[in-house]
Design an enzyme around this catalytic site. Structure first.
Site, PDB file in Angstrom:
ATOM      1  CE  LYS A 183     161.756 -34.885  44.180  1.00 33.85           C
ATOM      2  NZ  LYS A 183     160.730 -34.143  43.673  1.00 33.85           N
ATOM      3  CD  GLU A 259     169.488 -29.730  30.302  1.00 35.53           C
ATOM      4  OE1 GLU A 259     169.280 -28.616  29.606  1.00 35.53           O
ATOM      5  OE2 GLU A 259     170.606 -30.213  29.228  1.00 35.53           O
ATOM      6  CB  CYS A 293     162.717 -25.381  29.332  1.00 34.11           C
ATOM      7  SG  CYS A 293     162.888 -27.361  28.713  1.00 34.11           S
ATOM      8  CD  GLU A 390     160.917 -21.259  32.340  1.00 35.32           C
ATOM      9  OE1 GLU A 390     161.143 -21.337  33.978  1.00 35.32           O
ATOM     10  OE2 GLU A 390     161.668 -22.488  31.522  1.00 35.32           O
TER      11      GLU A 390
HETATM   12  P1  NAD Z   1     160.694 -26.634  39.546  1.00 33.68           P
HETATM   13  O1  NAD Z   1     162.079 -26.834  40.220  1.00 33.68           O
HETATM   14  O2  NAD Z   1     159.907 -26.667  41.446  1.00 33.68           O
HETATM   15  O3  NAD Z   1     160.627 -28.859  40.146  1.00 33.68           O
HETATM   16  C1  NAD Z   1     162.141 -29.497  39.640  1.00 33.68           C
HETATM   17  C2  NAD Z   1     162.158 -31.013  40.774  1.00 33.68           C
HETATM   18  O4  NAD Z   1     162.494 -30.551  41.561  1.00 33.68           O
HETATM   19  C3  NAD Z   1     161.157 -31.487  40.658  1.00 33.68           C
HETATM   20  O5  NAD Z   1     160.925 -33.192  41.090  1.00 33.68           O
HETATM   21  C4  NAD Z   1     160.518 -30.668  42.404  1.00 33.68           C
HETATM   22  O6  NAD Z   1     160.164 -31.849  43.101  1.00 33.68           O
HETATM   23  C5  NAD Z   1     161.984 -30.711  43.101  1.00 33.68           C
HETATM   24  N1  NAD Z   1     162.182 -29.885  43.851  1.00 33.68           N
HETATM   25  C6  NAD Z   1     161.958 -28.697  44.356  1.00 33.68           C
HETATM   26  N2  NAD Z   1     162.289 -28.181  45.438  1.00 33.68           N
HETATM   27  C7  NAD Z   1     163.128 -28.743  45.928  1.00 33.68           C
HETATM   28  C8  NAD Z   1     164.152 -28.362  46.660  1.00 33.68           C
HETATM   29  N3  NAD Z   1     164.329 -27.673  47.472  1.00 33.68           N
HETATM   30  N4  NAD Z   1     164.918 -29.771  46.960  1.00 33.68           N
HETATM   31  C9  NAD Z   1     165.266 -30.120  45.897  1.00 33.68           C
HETATM   32  N5  NAD Z   1     164.461 -31.202  44.907  1.00 33.68           N
HETATM   33  C10 NAD Z   1     163.674 -29.777  44.535  1.00 33.68           C
HETATM   34  O7  NAD Z   1     160.593 -27.309  38.413  1.00 33.68           O
HETATM   35  P2  NAD Z   1     158.975 -27.824  37.693  1.00 33.68           P
HETATM   36  O8  NAD Z   1     157.368 -26.505  38.542  1.00 33.68           O
HETATM   37  O9  NAD Z   1     158.898 -29.206  38.192  1.00 33.68           O
HETATM   38  O10 NAD Z   1     159.491 -27.837  36.272  1.00 33.68           O
HETATM   39  C11 NAD Z   1     159.262 -26.404  35.562  1.00 33.68           C
HETATM   40  C12 NAD Z   1     161.056 -25.768  35.058  1.00 33.68           C
HETATM   41  O11 NAD Z   1     161.966 -26.824  34.756  1.00 33.68           O
HETATM   42  C13 NAD Z   1     160.502 -24.777  34.353  1.00 33.68           C
HETATM   43  O12 NAD Z   1     161.801 -23.589  34.598  1.00 33.68           O
HETATM   44  C14 NAD Z   1     161.607 -25.600  32.749  1.00 33.68           C
HETATM   45  O13 NAD Z   1     162.180 -24.767  32.436  1.00 33.68           O
HETATM   46  C15 NAD Z   1     162.313 -26.455  33.824  1.00 33.68           C
HETATM   47  N6  NAD Z   1     162.544 -27.593  32.917  1.00 33.68           N
HETATM   48  C16 NAD Z   1     163.844 -26.962  31.970  1.00 33.68           C
HETATM   49  C17 NAD Z   1     164.319 -28.355  30.955  1.00 33.68           C
HETATM   50  C18 NAD Z   1     165.076 -28.193  30.106  1.00 33.68           C
HETATM   51  O14 NAD Z   1     166.354 -29.451  29.813  1.00 33.68           O
HETATM   52  N7  NAD Z   1     166.147 -26.883  30.369  1.00 33.68           N
HETATM   53  C19 NAD Z   1     163.528 -29.162  30.766  1.00 33.68           C
HETATM   54  C20 NAD Z   1     162.080 -29.034  31.066  1.00 33.68           C
HETATM   55  C21 NAD Z   1     161.894 -28.106  32.300  1.00 33.68           C
END
Ligand code: NAD
Length: 486
Positions: A183, A259, A293, A390
């Site tokens: 997804k 992650e 991240c 962040e």
């Molecule tokens: P997000 O948490 O908003 O979304 C991530 C994913 O989860 C997307 O596919 C989104 O559609 C889905 N999602 C959102 N709400 C959901 C729910 N209630 N139930 C199920 N799925 C849901 O994050 P983002 O804005 O897409 O990405 C940025 C974040 O990702 C930052 O916090 C960043 O630090 C983190 N990140 C972490 C790593 C790592 O390896 N630690 C790598 C890249 C990004």
């Protein structure tokens, strides 16, 4: 305003990819994907429903036994072909990433190379899922341990590395013999669908990889996590959503890897090679315009070199070219969407209101698109939200410290623990501080830690588990112990 879609590939997939077929959403729903450099619509993508999600799990279940039964060498060769195809189509894929994510083309090319490496690395790991045979301490029995695929995996990825976050999960899952439903983030579904095509062309059988763009992510992921056939969740995204999904996963006791967010400190000691520290700072801060991240979120600099570091960092940040990522001259593209740009602006305003000085940037430029100016903040006051949240944008807050103990204390003063960076010419100090830092990864005299061969992951609220390296494959394997006597 209409987007210039002339450069988008003509064979772009924009429907769901389930069981090896492209299909519309069950209710016909679609959503728009925007070009962050203008805010214009570039594509309309099928919006998966709960019904579609369960159909994707059906497809993954139908394909599971055959894929798990494919020889490790057979799986390895498919992944190796995927690496080669991805490399061959690298430029096209990089441009697609820039179209939907906004990042500068150089960053997108770097991401494609990094992403493809996960297929190569896990093609090499696929034949190394060793079990073990032990003799029990009593000497009476043998302990035979088999490594078996964990089962059907739900993979949820963010928009900031739309290719690499997918391959970092798909690579080890397929190597281990699992089938998956991916997804992708709703801002960047096109890259994920392009990856599905690469995998299909590489010989991945129908149903082994399913891609389900869905704006109703909560409902769709929840439905899959409540299907007892799903045994694994691998999530990359914000800590906030990670917490929700851990609770969802609890109902069926789904094996979960997380992650999550980061808040990386970047420590510069007075004895550091200042040229190297600045080079590392630019990479750690500005890769993906700060939307990583692993991005350096807080710069802590020893007092005696703070003026020089702040001045030279400001010169470097002021010299960056900002503009549409597809223009080769630009090193900094727009942020992914309006909310992200607005959040960065709010954090900077809060810091400035509390007494920080924006010596470079400090605002959104007056142009269309979701841009933020590269920014350096000096005299950032303790307690400012920009030091604890962040940023996810091109903003570098700089704070001074007086000694090693204070540097470590400031660095560890965060709920996150993904990565820390340390610059010092004293190797003993570098290793001592690395041990004392509460993060899953440390860049010691390096501004970039990501490597497909290394275990990537965080401590505290940055997550659970490791991706990449040999550890990344273990996440998709279940150990089965057979007690034997012979
Ligand atoms: P997000 O948490 O908003 O979304 C991530 C994913 O989860 C997307 O596919 C989104 O559609 C889905 N999602 C959102 N709400 C959901 C729910 N209630 N139930 C199920 N799925 C849901 O994050 P983002 O804005 O897409 O990405 C940025 C974040 O990702 C930052 O916090 C960043 O630090 C983190 N990140 C972490 C790593 C790592 O390896 N630690 C790598 C890249 C990004």
């Amino acid at each position: 305003m209409a987007a210039n879609t002339a450069e988008l590939p003509t064979d772009l997939l924009t429907d769901l990819f389930i069981g090896g077929k492209t299909v519309p959403a069950a209710d016909g729903g679609r959503f728009d994907v925007l070009d962050p450099s203008t805010g214009a619509v570039i594509a309309s993508v099928a919006d998966g429903t709960v019904e579609d999600a369960l159909a994707a799990v059906d497809a993954a279940a139908d394909a599971a036994a055959q894929w798990a039964g494919t020889s490790p060498r057979g799986r390895a060769e498919v992944l190796r072909t995927a690496f080669e195809l991805m490399t061959e189509r690298g430029e096209e894929l990089a441009r697609l990433i820039t179209w939907e994510n906004g990042k500068a083309l150089a960053d997108a090319r770097g991401e494609v190379a990094y992403a493809a490496e996960f297929f190569r690395w896990y093609s090499e790991e696929a034949v190394r899922a060793h079990g073990s045979v032990l003799t029990a301490p009593s000497g009476a029995n043998k302990i035979l341990v088999l490594e078996q695929p964990v089962g059907i995996c739900v993979l949820v990825t963010p928009w900031n590395f739309p290719a690499a976050m997918a391959t970092r999960k798909i690579g080890p899952a397929l190597a281990a013999g699992c089938t998956v439903v991916l997804k992708p983030a709703s801002d960047t579904p096109l890259t994920a669908l392009a990856m599905a095509k690469i995998l299909e062309d590489a010989g991945v059988p129908p149903g082994v990889v399913n891609v389900l763009p869905a704006r109703r992510s909560g409902a769709v992921v929840s439905a899959m996590l409540h299907d007892p056939r799903v045994r694994k969740l691998s999530f990359t995204g914000s800590t906030e959503v990670g917490r929700i999904l851990l609770k969802e996963a609890a109902d069926q006791v789904v094996n979960s890897s997380m992650e999550l967010g980061g808040n990386a400190p970047f420590l510069v000691f007075a004895d550091a090679d200042m040229d190297a520290a600045l080079e590392g700072a630019m990479i750690a801060k500005m890769r993906n315009a700060g939307e990583a991240c692993t991005a350096a979120n807080r710069f802590y600099v020893e007092g005696s070199v703070a003026e020089e570091f702040g001045r030279r960092l400001s010169e470097r940040m002021a010299a960056l070219h900002v503009g549409p990522g597809l223009d080769e001259d630009n090193q900094v593209g727009p942020l992914v969407n309006e909310d992200t740009a607005a959040k960065v602006d709010q954090l900077v305003r809060g810091a400035v209101d509390a007494g920080a000085r924006a010596v470079v940037g400090g605002k959104r430029p007056e142009r269309e698109g979701f841009y933020y100016e590269p920014t350096v903040l000096l005299d950032v006051q303790p307690g400012s939200a920009i030091l604890s949240e962040e940023i996810f944008g091109p903003v570098a807050p700089v704070v001074t410290f007086t000694d090693e103990a204070e540097a470590i204390r400031l660095a560890n003063d965060s709920e996150y623990g993904l990565v820390s960076y340390v610059y010092t010419a004293d190797l003993a100090r570098g290793l001592r501080v690395s041990e004392a830092l509460d993060s899953g990864m440390v860049g010691l005299n390096r501004g970039l830690v990501s490597d497909p061969a290394a275990p990537f992951g965080g401590t505290k609220q940055s997550g659970i588990g490791r991706e990449g390296g040999h550890d990344g494959m273990l996440d998709y394997l279940e150990s089965k112990y057979v007690a034997v006597q012979w």
